[in-house]
Scaffold this motif. Structure first.
Motif, PDB file in Angstrom:
ATOM      1  N   TYR A  59       1.040  -1.178   0.103  1.00  0.00           N
ATOM      2  CA  TYR A  59       0.044  -0.179  -0.198  1.00  0.00           C
ATOM      3  C   TYR A  59       0.916   1.255  -0.037  1.00  0.00           C
ATOM      4  O   TYR A  59       1.852   1.437   0.723  1.00  0.00           O
ATOM      5  N   ALA A  60       0.474   2.384  -0.514  1.00  0.00           N
ATOM      6  CA  ALA A  60       1.157   3.419  -0.673  1.00  0.00           C
ATOM      7  C   ALA A  60       0.064   4.762  -0.462  1.00  0.00           C
ATOM      8  O   ALA A  60      -0.808   4.935  -1.084  1.00  0.00           O
ATOM      9  N   VAL A  61       0.277   5.670   0.305  1.00  0.00           N
ATOM     10  CA  VAL A  61      -0.711   6.720   0.174  1.00  0.00           C
ATOM     11  C   VAL A  61      -0.645   7.626  -0.922  1.00  0.00           C
ATOM     12  O   VAL A  61       0.566   7.944  -1.447  1.00  0.00           O
ATOM     13  N   GLY A  62      -1.812   7.860  -1.551  1.00  0.00           N
ATOM     14  CA  GLY A  62      -1.835   8.851  -2.424  1.00  0.00           C
ATOM     15  C   GLY A  62      -1.746   7.831  -3.753  1.00  0.00           C
ATOM     16  O   GLY A  62      -1.930   8.267  -5.014  1.00  0.00           O
ATOM     17  N   GLY A  63      -1.794   6.550  -3.791  1.00  0.00           N
ATOM     18  CA  GLY A  63      -1.880   5.578  -4.777  1.00  0.00           C
ATOM     19  C   GLY A  63      -3.088   5.733  -5.615  1.00  0.00           C
ATOM     20  O   GLY A  63      -4.140   5.997  -5.133  1.00  0.00           O
ATOM     21  N   ASP A  64      -3.272   5.372  -6.698  1.00  0.00           N
ATOM     22  CA  ASP A  64      -4.463   5.500  -7.755  1.00  0.00           C
ATOM     23  C   ASP A  64      -5.113   4.046  -7.560  1.00  0.00           C
ATOM     24  O   ASP A  64      -5.065   3.225  -8.277  1.00  0.00           O
ATOM     25  N   TYR A  65      -6.158   3.894  -6.469  1.00  0.00           N
ATOM     26  CA  TYR A  65      -6.600   2.636  -6.273  1.00  0.00           C
ATOM     27  C   TYR A  65      -8.154   2.764  -6.548  1.00  0.00           C
ATOM     28  O   TYR A  65      -8.784   3.794  -6.584  1.00  0.00           O
ATOM     29  N   SER A  66      -8.402   1.713  -7.151  1.00  0.00           N
ATOM     30  CA  SER A  66     -10.198   1.493  -7.548  1.00  0.00           C
ATOM     31  C   SER A  66     -10.538   0.311  -6.680  1.00  0.00           C
ATOM     32  O   SER A  66      -9.954  -0.324  -6.137  1.00  0.00           O
ATOM     33  N   CYS A  69      -9.449   5.281  -0.411  1.00  0.00           N
ATOM     34  CA  CYS A  69      -8.531   4.111  -0.536  1.00  0.00           C
ATOM     35  C   CYS A  69      -7.005   4.718  -0.902  1.00  0.00           C
ATOM     36  O   CYS A  69      -6.133   4.012  -0.078  1.00  0.00           O
ATOM     37  N   GLY A  70      -6.914   5.790  -1.258  1.00  0.00           N
ATOM     38  CA  GLY A  70      -5.573   6.326  -1.440  1.00  0.00           C
ATOM     39  C   GLY A  70      -5.394   7.585  -0.583  1.00  0.00           C
ATOM     40  O   GLY A  70      -4.170   8.106  -0.703  1.00  0.00           O
ATOM     41  N   GLN A  71      -6.210   7.732   0.208  1.00  0.00           N
ATOM     42  CA  GLN A  71      -5.977   9.109   1.110  1.00  0.00           C
ATOM     43  C   GLN A  71      -5.170   8.837   2.458  1.00  0.00           C
ATOM     44  O   GLN A  71      -5.495   7.832   2.892  1.00  0.00           O
ATOM     45  N   ALA A  72      -4.551   9.884   2.864  1.00  0.00           N
ATOM     46  CA  ALA A  72      -3.963   9.686   3.920  1.00  0.00           C
ATOM     47  C   ALA A  72      -4.883   9.978   5.062  1.00  0.00           C
ATOM     48  O   ALA A  72      -6.076  10.265   5.109  1.00  0.00           O
ATOM     49  N   ASN A  73      -4.576   9.054   6.307  1.00  0.00           N
ATOM     50  CA  ASN A  73      -5.491   8.936   7.471  1.00  0.00           C
ATOM     51  C   ASN A  73      -6.510   7.973   7.302  1.00  0.00           C
ATOM     52  O   ASN A  73      -7.494   7.789   7.981  1.00  0.00           O
ATOM     53  N   TYR A  74      -6.407   7.042   6.070  1.00  0.00           N
ATOM     54  CA  TYR A  74      -7.454   6.089   5.958  1.00  0.00           C
ATOM     55  C   TYR A  74      -6.689   5.017   5.226  1.00  0.00           C
ATOM     56  O   TYR A  74      -7.298   4.029   4.576  1.00  0.00           O
ATOM     57  N   ILE A 133      -6.583  10.820 -12.264  1.00  0.00           N
ATOM     58  CA  ILE A 133      -5.458   9.753 -12.338  1.00  0.00           C
ATOM     59  C   ILE A 133      -4.398  10.444 -12.861  1.00  0.00           C
ATOM     60  O   ILE A 133      -4.407  11.557 -13.952  1.00  0.00           O
ATOM     61  N   LYS A 134      -3.390  10.379 -12.205  1.00  0.00           N
ATOM     62  CA  LYS A 134      -1.808  10.735 -12.927  1.00  0.00           C
ATOM     63  C   LYS A 134      -1.569  10.091 -14.159  1.00  0.00           C
ATOM     64  O   LYS A 134      -1.543   8.745 -14.018  1.00  0.00           O
ATOM     65  N   VAL A 135      -1.247  10.677 -15.356  1.00  0.00           N
ATOM     66  CA  VAL A 135      -1.093  10.302 -16.423  1.00  0.00           C
ATOM     67  C   VAL A 135       0.462  10.155 -16.900  1.00  0.00           C
ATOM     68  O   VAL A 135       1.014   9.189 -17.334  1.00  0.00           O
ATOM     69  N   GLY A 136       1.096  11.232 -16.603  1.00  0.00           N
ATOM     70  CA  GLY A 136       2.546  11.257 -16.702  1.00  0.00           C
ATOM     71  C   GLY A 136       3.097  12.798 -16.608  1.00  0.00           C
ATOM     72  O   GLY A 136       2.237  13.426 -16.051  1.00  0.00           O
ATOM     73  N   SER A 137       4.004  13.050 -17.367  1.00  0.00           N
ATOM     74  CA  SER A 137       4.665  14.487 -17.253  1.00  0.00           C
ATOM     75  C   SER A 137       4.392  15.034 -18.649  1.00  0.00           C
ATOM     76  O   SER A 137       4.053  14.460 -19.581  1.00  0.00           O
ATOM     77  N   CYS A 138       4.627  16.231 -18.841  1.00  0.00           N
ATOM     78  CA  CYS A 138       4.489  17.211 -20.085  1.00  0.00           C
ATOM     79  C   CYS A 138       5.523  18.223 -20.019  1.00  0.00           C
ATOM     80  O   CYS A 138       6.022  18.691 -19.145  1.00  0.00           O
TER      81      CYS A 138
END
Length: 317
Positions: free
Chosen positions: A28-35, A58-63, A151-156
Protein backbone atom coordinates in the motif's frame (compact mmCIF):
# COMPACT_ATOMS: atom_id res chain seq x y z
CA UNK A 1 -26.19 -10.62 47.58
CA UNK A 2 -23.13 -12.31 49.00
CA UNK A 3 -19.61 -12.17 47.69
CA UNK A 4 -18.63 -10.85 44.29
CA UNK A 5 -19.52 -11.67 40.73
CA UNK A 6 -16.67 -13.07 38.73
CA UNK A 7 -15.86 -10.81 35.76
CA UNK A 8 -16.71 -12.10 32.35
CA UNK A 9 -13.85 -13.21 30.16
CA UNK A 10 -12.32 -10.62 27.88
CA UNK A 11 -13.37 -11.02 24.26
CA UNK A 12 -10.87 -12.94 22.19
CA UNK A 13 -9.96 -11.36 18.85
CA UNK A 14 -10.43 -13.81 15.98
CA UNK A 15 -7.24 -15.13 14.42
CA UNK A 16 -6.70 -13.74 10.92
CA UNK A 17 -6.75 -16.34 8.18
CA UNK A 18 -4.24 -16.54 5.36
CA UNK A 19 -4.97 -14.65 2.17
CA UNK A 20 -6.04 -17.08 -0.57
CA UNK A 21 -3.84 -15.48 -3.23
CA UNK A 22 -0.24 -16.55 -3.95
CA UNK A 23 2.14 -14.40 -1.94
CA UNK A 24 1.50 -10.75 -1.13
CA UNK A 25 0.03 -8.17 -3.53
CA UNK A 26 1.69 -4.79 -4.01
CA UNK A 27 2.46 -2.76 -0.90
CA UNK A 28 0.00 0.00 0.00
CA UNK A 29 1.14 3.56 -0.75
CA UNK A 30 -0.59 6.74 0.45
CA UNK A 31 -1.84 8.67 -2.59
CA UNK A 32 -1.85 5.57 -4.78
CA UNK A 33 -4.36 5.39 -7.62
CA UNK A 34 -6.64 2.70 -6.18
CA UNK A 35 -9.98 1.53 -7.55
CA UNK A 36 -12.70 -0.80 -6.27
CA UNK A 37 -11.38 -4.37 -6.02
CA UNK A 38 -7.68 -3.47 -5.87
CA UNK A 39 -5.72 -5.52 -3.33
CA UNK A 40 -2.74 -4.29 -1.31
CA UNK A 41 -0.44 -5.49 1.47
CA UNK A 42 -0.02 -3.39 4.61
CA UNK A 43 1.98 -4.56 7.64
CA UNK A 44 1.67 -8.22 6.65
CA UNK A 45 -2.07 -8.13 5.98
CA UNK A 46 -4.00 -8.06 2.70
CA UNK A 47 -6.83 -5.57 2.12
CA UNK A 48 -9.26 -5.02 -0.75
CA UNK A 49 -10.49 -1.59 -1.80
CA UNK A 50 -14.28 -1.29 -1.30
CA UNK A 51 -16.83 -0.47 -3.98
CA UNK A 52 -17.78 3.10 -4.90
CA UNK A 53 -18.30 5.53 -3.18
CA UNK A 54 -16.00 4.17 -0.44
CA UNK A 55 -13.22 3.43 -2.96
CA UNK A 56 -12.49 7.16 -2.94
CA UNK A 57 -10.92 6.79 0.50
CA UNK A 58 -8.44 4.07 -0.55
CA UNK A 59 -5.54 6.31 -1.52
CA UNK A 60 -6.03 9.05 1.07
CA UNK A 61 -3.85 9.83 4.06
CA UNK A 62 -5.40 8.92 7.44
CA UNK A 63 -7.40 6.11 5.78
CA UNK A 64 -4.59 3.53 5.59
CA UNK A 65 -5.75 -0.13 5.76
CA UNK A 66 -6.15 -1.43 9.29
CA UNK A 67 -6.13 2.04 10.94
CA UNK A 68 -8.95 3.83 12.79
CA UNK A 69 -10.62 5.11 9.62
CA UNK A 70 -9.19 2.46 7.30
CA UNK A 71 -12.45 0.52 7.26
CA UNK A 72 -14.05 3.39 5.34
CA UNK A 73 -12.24 2.23 2.21
CA UNK A 74 -10.70 -1.21 2.88
CA UNK A 75 -11.90 -4.74 3.66
CA UNK A 76 -9.42 -7.13 5.38
CA UNK A 77 -8.77 -10.42 3.54
CA UNK A 78 -6.13 -12.10 5.77
CA UNK A 79 -2.37 -12.32 6.16
CA UNK A 80 0.13 -13.07 3.42
CA UNK A 81 3.68 -14.30 2.94
CA UNK A 82 5.96 -13.79 -0.03
CA UNK A 83 7.66 -11.15 -2.13
CA UNK A 84 6.00 -7.74 -2.13
CA UNK A 85 6.16 -5.85 -5.39
CA UNK A 86 6.51 -2.06 -5.17
CA UNK A 87 3.58 0.05 -6.30
CA UNK A 88 4.18 1.45 -9.76
CA UNK A 89 4.22 5.25 -10.10
CA UNK A 90 3.46 7.33 -13.20
CA UNK A 91 6.42 7.90 -15.50
CA UNK A 92 7.84 11.44 -15.30
CA UNK A 93 9.52 12.02 -18.65
CA UNK A 94 11.48 15.31 -19.05
CA UNK A 95 11.16 14.94 -22.83
CA UNK A 96 7.40 14.44 -22.76
CA UNK A 97 5.17 16.13 -25.39
CA UNK A 98 3.26 19.39 -24.95
CA UNK A 99 0.98 19.93 -21.96
CA UNK A 100 -2.82 20.13 -21.96
CA UNK A 101 -4.44 23.27 -20.46
CA UNK A 102 -3.37 24.19 -16.90
CA UNK A 103 -5.87 23.16 -14.23
CA UNK A 104 -8.35 25.99 -13.63
CA UNK A 105 -10.78 25.69 -10.68
CA UNK A 106 -13.33 27.86 -12.52
CA UNK A 107 -13.66 25.32 -15.37
CA UNK A 108 -16.29 22.55 -15.22
CA UNK A 109 -14.41 19.36 -16.13
CA UNK A 110 -15.91 16.26 -17.74
CA UNK A 111 -14.76 12.64 -17.56
CA UNK A 112 -11.75 12.00 -19.77
CA UNK A 113 -10.51 15.60 -19.86
CA UNK A 114 -6.77 16.16 -19.25
CA UNK A 115 -5.16 19.02 -17.33
CA UNK A 116 -1.63 20.02 -16.32
CA UNK A 117 -0.50 20.91 -12.80
CA UNK A 118 3.19 21.44 -11.99
CA UNK A 119 4.23 19.71 -15.27
CA UNK A 120 2.23 16.58 -14.40
CA UNK A 121 -0.77 15.51 -16.51
CA UNK A 122 -3.98 14.42 -14.78
CA UNK A 123 -7.04 12.82 -16.36
CA UNK A 124 -10.55 13.25 -14.93
CA UNK A 125 -11.97 9.86 -13.94
CA UNK A 126 -15.12 8.31 -15.38
CA UNK A 127 -18.52 8.69 -13.74
CA UNK A 128 -19.21 8.68 -10.83
CA UNK A 129 -15.68 9.42 -9.52
CA UNK A 130 -15.32 12.15 -12.15
CA UNK A 131 -17.71 14.31 -10.14
CA UNK A 132 -14.86 15.07 -7.76
CA UNK A 133 -12.99 16.86 -10.58
CA UNK A 134 -15.22 19.87 -9.79
CA UNK A 135 -15.35 19.49 -6.01
CA UNK A 136 -13.06 22.41 -5.16
CA UNK A 137 -9.44 22.96 -4.06
CA UNK A 138 -9.41 20.03 -1.61
CA UNK A 139 -9.87 17.66 -4.58
CA UNK A 140 -7.71 19.49 -7.15
CA UNK A 141 -4.93 17.69 -9.06
CA UNK A 142 -1.93 17.20 -6.81
CA UNK A 143 -3.93 17.76 -3.59
CA UNK A 144 -4.28 15.26 -0.75
CA UNK A 145 -7.62 14.05 -2.15
CA UNK A 146 -6.57 14.27 -5.82
CA UNK A 147 -6.98 10.53 -6.42
CA UNK A 148 -10.73 10.79 -5.69
CA UNK A 149 -11.34 12.32 -9.12
CA UNK A 150 -8.04 12.47 -11.01
CA UNK A 151 -5.62 9.89 -12.44
CA UNK A 152 -1.94 10.73 -12.87
CA UNK A 153 -1.10 10.12 -16.54
CA UNK A 154 2.51 11.27 -16.70
CA UNK A 155 4.57 14.39 -17.32
CA UNK A 156 4.54 17.04 -20.04
CA UNK A 157 6.53 19.94 -21.43
CA UNK A 158 5.27 22.98 -23.34
CA UNK A 159 1.66 23.58 -24.39
CA UNK A 160 -0.90 21.99 -26.70
CA UNK A 161 -2.99 24.23 -28.95
CA UNK A 162 -6.34 24.77 -27.18
CA UNK A 163 -9.54 23.36 -28.67
CA UNK A 164 -12.54 25.57 -29.36
CA UNK A 165 -14.52 26.63 -26.29
CA UNK A 166 -17.92 24.93 -25.96
CA UNK A 167 -21.00 27.03 -26.66
CA UNK A 168 -23.45 27.19 -23.76
CA UNK A 169 -26.98 26.15 -24.84
CA UNK A 170 -29.91 28.51 -24.32
CA UNK A 171 -31.89 27.59 -21.20
CA UNK A 172 -35.45 26.35 -21.74
CA UNK A 173 -38.43 26.93 -19.47
CA UNK A 174 -38.97 24.55 -16.55
CA UNK A 175 -41.88 22.21 -17.30
CA UNK A 176 -43.42 22.57 -13.83
CA UNK A 177 -46.00 25.22 -12.90
CA UNK A 178 -44.26 28.25 -11.45
CA UNK A 179 -41.10 28.07 -9.39
CA UNK A 180 -40.34 25.52 -6.65
CA UNK A 181 -39.09 26.60 -3.24
CA UNK A 182 -36.06 28.89 -3.14
CA UNK A 183 -32.70 27.28 -2.46
CA UNK A 184 -31.27 27.76 1.07
CA UNK A 185 -27.71 26.92 2.13
CA UNK A 186 -27.81 24.20 4.78
CA UNK A 187 -31.24 22.94 3.72
CA UNK A 188 -31.96 19.24 4.14
CA UNK A 189 -32.09 18.26 0.48
CA UNK A 190 -32.43 14.74 -0.90
CA UNK A 191 -32.08 13.23 -4.37
CA UNK A 192 -34.84 14.52 -6.68
CA UNK A 193 -35.63 17.69 -4.70
CA UNK A 194 -36.17 20.76 -6.90
CA UNK A 195 -35.27 24.34 -5.98
CA UNK A 196 -35.21 27.80 -7.54
CA UNK A 197 -32.02 29.85 -7.55
CA UNK A 198 -31.70 33.20 -9.34
CA UNK A 199 -34.62 32.45 -11.66
CA UNK A 200 -33.46 28.95 -12.61
CA UNK A 201 -34.73 25.53 -11.48
CA UNK A 202 -32.32 22.81 -10.33
CA UNK A 203 -32.79 19.20 -9.25
CA UNK A 204 -30.67 17.53 -6.56
CA UNK A 205 -28.64 14.66 -8.03
CA UNK A 206 -28.74 11.03 -6.92
CA UNK A 207 -26.50 9.65 -4.16
CA UNK A 208 -23.62 10.20 -3.53
CA UNK A 209 -23.79 13.68 -5.09
CA UNK A 210 -26.97 14.56 -3.15
CA UNK A 211 -24.70 15.15 -0.13
CA UNK A 212 -23.46 18.37 -1.75
CA UNK A 213 -26.94 19.85 -2.26
CA UNK A 214 -27.21 21.71 1.05
CA UNK A 215 -23.57 22.71 1.43
CA UNK A 216 -22.08 26.18 1.19
CA UNK A 217 -19.95 26.79 -1.94
CA UNK A 218 -22.05 24.24 -3.87
CA UNK A 219 -25.03 26.49 -4.60
CA UNK A 220 -26.90 25.66 -7.85
CA UNK A 221 -25.45 27.34 -10.91
CA UNK A 222 -22.14 28.25 -9.25
CA UNK A 223 -18.65 26.96 -10.09
CA UNK A 224 -19.05 23.77 -8.02
CA UNK A 225 -22.85 23.63 -8.09
CA UNK A 226 -22.87 20.89 -10.71
CA UNK A 227 -21.48 18.51 -8.08
CA UNK A 228 -24.96 18.25 -6.55
CA UNK A 229 -27.42 19.92 -8.92
CA UNK A 230 -28.77 19.39 -12.45
CA UNK A 231 -30.24 22.44 -14.27
CA UNK A 232 -33.83 22.03 -15.49
CA UNK A 233 -34.58 25.48 -17.01
CA UNK A 234 -35.95 28.87 -15.99
CA UNK A 235 -39.18 29.48 -14.11
CA UNK A 236 -41.72 32.20 -13.40
CA UNK A 237 -44.14 32.42 -10.50
CA UNK A 238 -44.35 32.64 -6.74
CA UNK A 239 -41.34 31.28 -4.83
CA UNK A 240 -41.97 29.66 -1.47
CA UNK A 241 -39.19 29.94 1.15
CA UNK A 242 -37.42 26.75 2.16
CA UNK A 243 -38.13 25.75 5.75
CA UNK A 244 -35.09 25.57 8.05
CA UNK A 245 -34.62 23.35 11.13
CA UNK A 246 -36.40 24.76 14.20
CA UNK A 247 -34.03 26.18 16.83
CA UNK A 248 -36.07 26.21 20.04
CA UNK A 249 -34.45 27.75 23.18
CA UNK A 250 -36.86 25.71 25.30
CA UNK A 251 -36.11 22.44 23.53
CA UNK A 252 -35.88 19.17 25.53
CA UNK A 253 -32.69 17.53 26.79
CA UNK A 254 -29.83 16.76 24.43
CA UNK A 255 -28.65 13.34 23.21
CA UNK A 256 -24.97 12.39 23.79
CA UNK A 257 -22.37 14.88 22.58
CA UNK A 258 -20.72 13.94 19.28
CA UNK A 259 -17.61 11.85 19.90
CA UNK A 260 -15.30 11.09 16.92
CA UNK A 261 -14.16 7.87 18.63
CA UNK A 262 -17.68 6.38 18.56
CA UNK A 263 -18.87 4.29 15.59
CA UNK A 264 -22.29 5.70 14.70
CA UNK A 265 -25.13 3.80 13.06
CA UNK A 266 -27.96 5.11 10.89
CA UNK A 267 -30.66 6.78 12.97
CA UNK A 268 -28.45 7.67 15.94
CA UNK A 269 -28.72 11.22 17.32
CA UNK A 270 -25.89 13.39 18.67
CA UNK A 271 -25.51 16.91 20.00
CA UNK A 272 -22.99 19.50 18.78
CA UNK A 273 -23.14 23.12 19.99
CA UNK A 274 -26.73 22.66 21.26
CA UNK A 275 -27.93 21.41 17.86
CA UNK A 276 -29.18 17.83 17.35
CA UNK A 277 -27.97 15.85 14.33
CA UNK A 278 -29.26 12.48 13.10
CA UNK A 279 -27.06 10.00 11.21
CA UNK A 280 -28.49 9.41 7.74
CA UNK A 281 -29.62 6.03 6.41
CA UNK A 282 -27.30 3.76 4.39
CA UNK A 283 -25.30 4.50 2.29
CA UNK A 284 -25.04 8.20 3.31
CA UNK A 285 -24.72 7.09 6.95
CA UNK A 286 -21.21 5.84 6.18
CA UNK A 287 -20.01 9.44 6.32
CA UNK A 288 -20.99 9.63 10.02
CA UNK A 289 -17.70 7.84 10.74
CA UNK A 290 -15.55 9.50 8.05
CA UNK A 291 -13.54 11.71 10.39
CA UNK A 292 -13.48 15.40 11.40
CA UNK A 293 -14.10 16.75 7.90
CA UNK A 294 -17.57 15.13 7.95
CA UNK A 295 -18.44 15.75 11.64
CA UNK A 296 -21.74 17.42 12.64
CA UNK A 297 -21.53 21.15 12.02
CA UNK A 298 -18.54 20.85 9.65
CA UNK A 299 -18.51 22.02 6.03
CA UNK A 300 -19.34 18.49 4.84
CA UNK A 301 -21.76 17.70 7.68
CA UNK A 302 -24.77 17.27 5.36
CA UNK A 303 -23.08 14.31 3.64
CA UNK A 304 -23.88 12.07 6.62
CA UNK A 305 -25.90 14.09 9.14
CA UNK A 306 -29.37 15.71 9.16
CA UNK A 307 -30.08 18.75 11.36
CA UNK A 308 -33.03 17.80 13.55
CA UNK A 309 -33.35 20.90 15.75
CA UNK A 310 -32.02 22.35 18.99
CA UNK A 311 -31.74 20.96 22.50
CA UNK A 312 -31.02 22.09 26.04
CA UNK A 313 -29.47 20.09 28.87
CA UNK A 314 -29.10 16.33 28.76
CA UNK A 315 -31.39 13.34 28.33
CA UNK A 316 -31.43 10.92 31.25
CA UNK A 317 -29.57 7.74 30.28
Amino acid sequence: CDGTIAPTASPVAPTASQFEGKGCPQAYAVGGDYSAGDKVEYKGRVYECKQWPYSGFCGQANYEPGTTYGNMGWNPLGWCDGTIKPTAAPTIDPNAPGCPPVYDPSVVYQSGMNVEKDSVVYKCRNYPEGGYCNAGPNFAPGSTNSAMGWIKVGSCDGTIAPTASPVAPTASQFEGKGCPQAYAVGGDYSAGDKVEYKGRVYECKQWPYSGFCGQANYEPGTTYGNMGWNPLGWCDGTIKPTAAPTIDPNAPGCPPVYDPSVVYQSGMNVEKDSVVYKCRNYPEGGYCNAGPNFAPGSTNSAMGWIKVGSCDGTIAP
